[in-house]
Design a protein around this motif. Structure first.
Motif, PDB file in Angstrom:
ATOM      1  N   THR A   1     -27.602 -66.352  36.660  1.00 15.02           N
ATOM      2  CA  THR A   1     -27.284 -67.771  36.874  1.00 15.02           C
ATOM      3  C   THR A   1     -25.825 -67.984  37.238  1.00 15.02           C
ATOM      4  O   THR A   1     -25.375 -69.116  37.323  1.00 15.02           O
ATOM      5  N   GLN A   2     -25.050 -66.900  37.412  1.00 17.11           N
ATOM      6  CA  GLN A   2     -23.651 -67.071  37.782  1.00 17.11           C
ATOM      7  C   GLN A   2     -23.540 -67.427  39.260  1.00 17.11           C
ATOM      8  O   GLN A   2     -24.494 -67.336  40.020  1.00 17.11           O
ATOM      9  N   GLY A   3     -22.354 -67.822  39.662  1.00 18.78           N
ATOM     10  CA  GLY A   3     -22.116 -68.149  41.057  1.00 18.78           C
ATOM     11  C   GLY A   3     -22.383 -69.617  41.334  1.00 18.78           C
ATOM     12  O   GLY A   3     -22.536 -70.439  40.434  1.00 18.78           O
ATOM     13  N   TYR A   4     -22.416 -69.961  42.631  1.00 23.86           N
ATOM     14  CA  TYR A   4     -22.622 -71.348  43.022  1.00 23.86           C
ATOM     15  C   TYR A   4     -23.967 -71.851  42.528  1.00 23.86           C
ATOM     16  O   TYR A   4     -24.987 -71.160  42.629  1.00 23.86           O
ATOM     17  N   LEU A   5     -23.993 -73.073  41.995  1.00 24.83           N
ATOM     18  CA  LEU A   5     -25.200 -73.707  41.439  1.00 24.83           C
ATOM     19  C   LEU A   5     -25.796 -72.905  40.293  1.00 24.83           C
ATOM     20  O   LEU A   5     -26.972 -73.068  39.965  1.00 24.83           O
ATOM     21  N   GLY A   6     -24.980 -72.085  39.677  1.00 28.00           N
ATOM     22  CA  GLY A   6     -25.475 -71.330  38.542  1.00 28.00           C
ATOM     23  C   GLY A   6     -25.807 -72.190  37.339  1.00 28.00           C
ATOM     24  O   GLY A   6     -26.509 -71.754  36.430  1.00 28.00           O
ATOM     25  N   PHE A   7     -25.301 -73.410  37.346  1.00 29.65           N
ATOM     26  CA  PHE A   7     -25.572 -74.316  36.224  1.00 29.65           C
ATOM     27  C   PHE A   7     -26.951 -74.961  36.323  1.00 29.65           C
ATOM     28  O   PHE A   7     -27.386 -75.636  35.411  1.00 29.65           O
TER      29      PHE A   7
ATOM     30  N   TYR B   1     -32.797 -75.756  33.456  1.00 29.21           N
ATOM     31  CA  TYR B   1     -33.277 -76.869  32.644  1.00 29.21           C
ATOM     32  C   TYR B   1     -32.534 -77.067  31.328  1.00 29.21           C
ATOM     33  O   TYR B   1     -32.134 -78.195  31.021  1.00 29.21           O
ATOM     34  N   PRO B   2     -32.321 -76.026  30.496  1.00 33.57           N
ATOM     35  CA  PRO B   2     -31.686 -76.271  29.196  1.00 33.57           C
ATOM     36  C   PRO B   2     -30.338 -76.963  29.297  1.00 33.57           C
ATOM     37  O   PRO B   2     -29.973 -77.769  28.443  1.00 33.57           O
ATOM     38  N   LYS B   3     -29.584 -76.646  30.380  1.00 35.45           N
ATOM     39  CA  LYS B   3     -28.262 -77.265  30.510  1.00 35.45           C
ATOM     40  C   LYS B   3     -28.367 -78.673  31.080  1.00 35.45           C
ATOM     41  O   LYS B   3     -27.677 -79.593  30.643  1.00 35.45           O
TER      42      LYS B   3
ATOM     43  N   GLY C   1     -32.228 -82.340  25.333  1.00 32.54           N
ATOM     44  CA  GLY C   1     -33.138 -83.426  24.957  1.00 32.54           C
ATOM     45  C   GLY C   1     -32.438 -84.704  24.534  1.00 32.54           C
ATOM     46  O   GLY C   1     -33.066 -85.591  23.954  1.00 32.54           O
ATOM     47  N   LYS C   2     -31.146 -84.808  24.813  1.00 30.92           N
ATOM     48  CA  LYS C   2     -30.421 -86.026  24.422  1.00 30.92           C
ATOM     49  C   LYS C   2     -30.845 -87.210  25.283  1.00 30.92           C
ATOM     50  O   LYS C   2     -31.249 -87.059  26.429  1.00 30.92           O
ATOM     51  N   GLU C   3     -30.725 -88.420  24.711  1.00 30.46           N
ATOM     52  CA  GLU C   3     -31.157 -89.635  25.388  1.00 30.46           C
ATOM     53  C   GLU C   3     -30.011 -90.282  26.148  1.00 30.46           C
ATOM     54  O   GLU C   3     -28.842 -90.108  25.810  1.00 30.46           O
TER      55      GLU C   3
END
Length: 203
Positions: A13-19, A22-24, A29-31
């Motif tokens: 998941t590193q590099g461009y658009l690595g973020f 789903y979990p991030k 699950g915050k509202e």
């Protein structure tokens, strides 16, 4: 022919658009905060104007409009041989607050608006009451989560009445009702407090 590696299949998941996972992105699950979930408090009422009480004000407040500045106002721009060196700083913390209130046949809100007007320069006697007697010292707005728990508070200091809006139209046919009165205030300063962090932090 170019060979492209599918990093997602490899779990990289590193590099461009690595973020982009789903979990991030879900924030755990915050509202989000709903815009209609807010409440007010006025700990100290003005001394010398008609005041129907906080309960009546809360029940009859249709909309609340807050003008909170979001820009730095200080600006230094130094031109050195065609190159601009800029620096920003300074922040004005005053603004306006507008209450749009529902009014009924009892004319409670209209009477409050006229009382503020009279205190600022009485129509009959042109006599003005002291600022400390007609201001609202602190006006608090609470922003709530979906469980109705406050997560943010803004304290507006020294609300001073500026004007009101009310329909004086007199049509000859049934059309509309005089259901709202808008009271416009200015304030001198404000604080923002995050309540859902420990300890609560004020900006």
């Amino acid at each position: 022919m170019a060979n492209f590696v599918d990093f997602a299949q490899l779990g990289v998941t590193q590099g461009y658009l690595g973020f982009v996972e789903y979990p991030k992105l879900s924030g755990g699950g915050k509202e989000f905060l709903w815009q209609h979930m807010w409440d007010i408090d006025i700990p100290v009422k003005p001394r010398a104007v008609y005041w129907p009480g906080l309960d009546v004000i809360k029940h009859r407040m249709k909309t609340l409009s807050l003008d909170v500045k979001k820009d730095l106002v200080g600006n230094a721009d130094v031109n050195i041989r065609g190159i601009h060196i800029k620096q920003h700083g300074g922040y004005e913390s005053d603004g306006t607050v507008n209450w749009e209130m529902i009014d009924f046949e009892d004319q409670t809100i209209y009477a409050m608006a006229l009382s503020f007007m009279s205190a600022g320069g009485a129509n009959r006697y042109k006599f003005q009451l002291r600022k400390e007697d007609v201001m609202i010292p602190v006006f608090q707005v609470f922003f709530l989560n979906s469980s109705r728990k406050p997560v943010k508070r803004i304290d507006f200091y020294t609300l001073q009445f500026m004007s009101y809006d009310y329909s004086y139209e007199t049509p000859t046919e049934p059309s509309g009702v005089r259901e709202t009165v808008t009271l416009n205030f200015s304030y001198e300063h404000h604080d923002k407090t995050l309540l859902n962090v420990v300890p609560a932090f004020t900006f």
